[in-house]
Design a protein around this motif. Structure first.
Motif, PDB file in Angstrom:
ATOM      1  N   MET A 119      47.406  44.505  55.988  1.00  0.00           N
ATOM      2  CA  MET A 119      46.780  44.738  54.690  1.00  0.00           C
ATOM      3  C   MET A 119      47.684  45.691  53.899  1.00  0.00           C
ATOM      4  O   MET A 119      47.635  46.898  54.077  1.00  0.00           O
ATOM      5  N   HIS A 120      48.523  45.138  53.045  1.00  0.00           N
ATOM      6  CA  HIS A 120      49.441  45.974  52.271  1.00  0.00           C
ATOM      7  C   HIS A 120      48.744  46.702  51.130  1.00  0.00           C
ATOM      8  O   HIS A 120      49.318  47.590  50.523  1.00  0.00           O
ATOM      9  N   VAL A 135      47.540  51.723  47.763  1.00  0.00           N
ATOM     10  CA  VAL A 135      46.603  52.797  47.413  1.00  0.00           C
ATOM     11  C   VAL A 135      47.204  54.165  47.744  1.00  0.00           C
ATOM     12  O   VAL A 135      47.074  55.108  46.951  1.00  0.00           O
ATOM     13  N   ILE A 136      47.876  54.282  48.871  1.00  0.00           N
ATOM     14  CA  ILE A 136      48.507  55.555  49.243  1.00  0.00           C
ATOM     15  C   ILE A 136      49.520  55.958  48.171  1.00  0.00           C
ATOM     16  O   ILE A 136      49.539  57.109  47.717  1.00  0.00           O
ATOM     17  N   HIS A 138      39.888  42.753  45.460  1.00  0.00           N
ATOM     18  CA  HIS A 138      38.749  43.234  46.251  1.00  0.00           C
ATOM     19  C   HIS A 138      39.217  44.034  47.468  1.00  0.00           C
ATOM     20  O   HIS A 138      38.568  45.013  47.858  1.00  0.00           O
ATOM     21  N   LEU A 139      40.357  43.670  48.063  1.00  0.00           N
ATOM     22  CA  LEU A 139      40.895  44.444  49.179  1.00  0.00           C
ATOM     23  C   LEU A 139      41.461  45.777  48.702  1.00  0.00           C
ATOM     24  O   LEU A 139      41.319  46.802  49.381  1.00  0.00           O
ATOM     25  N   LEU A 140      42.081  45.757  47.516  1.00  0.00           N
ATOM     26  CA  LEU A 140      42.609  46.996  46.941  1.00  0.00           C
ATOM     27  C   LEU A 140      41.461  47.966  46.654  1.00  0.00           C
ATOM     28  O   LEU A 140      41.548  49.153  46.963  1.00  0.00           O
ATOM     29  N   LYS A 141      40.379  47.454  46.097  1.00  0.00           N
ATOM     30  CA  LYS A 141      39.204  48.285  45.785  1.00  0.00           C
ATOM     31  C   LYS A 141      38.620  48.877  47.059  1.00  0.00           C
ATOM     32  O   LYS A 141      38.289  50.068  47.116  1.00  0.00           O
ATOM     33  N   SER A 142      38.511  48.072  48.099  1.00  0.00           N
ATOM     34  CA  SER A 142      37.976  48.561  49.377  1.00  0.00           C
ATOM     35  C   SER A 142      38.870  49.642  49.966  1.00  0.00           C
ATOM     36  O   SER A 142      38.388  50.679  50.425  1.00  0.00           O
ATOM     37  N   ALA A 143      40.181  49.408  49.950  1.00  0.00           N
ATOM     38  CA  ALA A 143      41.125  50.394  50.475  1.00  0.00           C
ATOM     39  C   ALA A 143      41.053  51.681  49.656  1.00  0.00           C
ATOM     40  O   ALA A 143      41.086  52.788  50.215  1.00  0.00           O
ATOM     41  N   TYR A 144      40.932  51.547  48.336  1.00  0.00           N
ATOM     42  CA  TYR A 144      40.832  52.711  47.459  1.00  0.00           C
ATOM     43  C   TYR A 144      39.582  53.524  47.791  1.00  0.00           C
ATOM     44  O   TYR A 144      39.636  54.747  47.920  1.00  0.00           O
ATOM     45  N   VAL A 185      37.939  53.779  50.519  1.00  0.00           N
ATOM     46  CA  VAL A 185      38.052  54.458  51.812  1.00  0.00           C
ATOM     47  C   VAL A 185      39.058  55.604  51.742  1.00  0.00           C
ATOM     48  O   VAL A 185      38.788  56.713  52.193  1.00  0.00           O
ATOM     49  N   TYR A 186      40.225  55.355  51.139  1.00  0.00           N
ATOM     50  CA  TYR A 186      41.315  56.331  51.167  1.00  0.00           C
ATOM     51  C   TYR A 186      41.119  57.513  50.221  1.00  0.00           C
ATOM     52  O   TYR A 186      41.588  58.610  50.490  1.00  0.00           O
ATOM     53  N   LYS A 187      40.420  57.301  49.111  1.00  0.00           N
ATOM     54  CA  LYS A 187      40.346  58.333  48.072  1.00  0.00           C
ATOM     55  C   LYS A 187      39.591  59.598  48.489  1.00  0.00           C
ATOM     56  O   LYS A 187      39.747  60.638  47.858  1.00  0.00           O
ATOM     57  N   LYS A 188      38.824  59.520  49.562  1.00  0.00           N
ATOM     58  CA  LYS A 188      38.050  60.683  50.007  1.00  0.00           C
ATOM     59  C   LYS A 188      38.981  61.844  50.302  1.00  0.00           C
ATOM     60  O   LYS A 188      40.011  61.693  50.937  1.00  0.00           O
ATOM     61  N   GLU A 189      38.617  63.007  49.806  1.00  0.00           N
ATOM     62  CA  GLU A 189      39.370  64.252  49.983  1.00  0.00           C
ATOM     63  C   GLU A 189      40.770  64.191  49.373  1.00  0.00           C
ATOM     64  O   GLU A 189      41.717  64.795  49.869  1.00  0.00           O
ATOM     65  N   THR A 190      40.913  63.415  48.285  1.00  0.00           N
ATOM     66  CA  THR A 190      42.154  63.394  47.505  1.00  0.00           C
ATOM     67  C   THR A 190      41.786  63.730  46.057  1.00  0.00           C
ATOM     68  O   THR A 190      40.607  63.887  45.718  1.00  0.00           O
ATOM     69  N   VAL A 191      42.785  63.781  45.189  1.00  0.00           N
ATOM     70  CA  VAL A 191      42.530  64.047  43.766  1.00  0.00           C
ATOM     71  C   VAL A 191      41.742  62.919  43.111  1.00  0.00           C
ATOM     72  O   VAL A 191      41.197  63.087  42.025  1.00  0.00           O
ATOM     73  N   CYS A 192      41.678  61.773  43.769  1.00  0.00           N
ATOM     74  CA  CYS A 192      40.957  60.614  43.224  1.00  0.00           C
ATOM     75  C   CYS A 192      39.553  60.457  43.803  1.00  0.00           C
ATOM     76  O   CYS A 192      38.902  59.442  43.575  1.00  0.00           O
ATOM     77  N   GLU A 193      39.110  61.480  44.537  1.00  0.00           N
ATOM     78  CA  GLU A 193      37.833  61.371  45.247  1.00  0.00           C
ATOM     79  C   GLU A 193      36.679  60.910  44.353  1.00  0.00           C
ATOM     80  O   GLU A 193      35.870  60.086  44.747  1.00  0.00           O
TER      81      GLU A 193
END
Length: 113
Positions: free
Chosen positions: A1-2, A7-8, A42-48, A50-58
């Motif tokens: 899943m690239h 997202v990173i 939809h995969l990008l949104k899902s990854a976002y 999950v990953y955004k927690k505890e970042t500037v994008c939270e």
């Protein structure tokens, strides 16, 4: 899943923009994703999500605008939008097309405060 690696990089770009603009919070992230980009929205949104927690994008909302495929026909010189991945000119039926838009993904804007 690239999409996760995208997202990173996206969150890192958001952090960089916050620093450059002396802001502290990202409120919205606006992306343009072309239908031929190879990115599944939809995969990008899902990854976002999950990953955004505890970042500037939270708490930032991800807004995705899908870009249709825009082509120019080299036979009749007309520009058209392809609604399907059928690479024939809607005006003359030629398959001699040049893709003008719809192959890339862009960070269009950030809403920061």
């Amino acid at each position: 899943m690239h999409e996760l690696s995208i997202v990173i990089d996206l969150v890192a770009l958001c952090e960089e923009n916050l620093r450059k603009n002396n802001k502290s919070k990202i409120e919205e992230v606006h992306l343009k994703i072309g239908r031929l980009s190879g990115v599944e929205p939809h995969l990008l949104k899902s990854a976002y999500d999950v990953y955004k927690k505890e970042t500037v994008c939270e708490n930032a909302k991800l807004i995705i605008n899908l870009q249709d495929i825009v082509v120019k026909c080299n036979s009749c010189e007309k520009e058209s939008i392809l609604k399907k991945n059928e690479f024939l000119c809607p005006k003359c039926g030629s398959n001699d097309l040049e893709v003008l838009d719809g192959e890339d993904m862009y960070l269009m804007s950030l809403t920061m405060s």
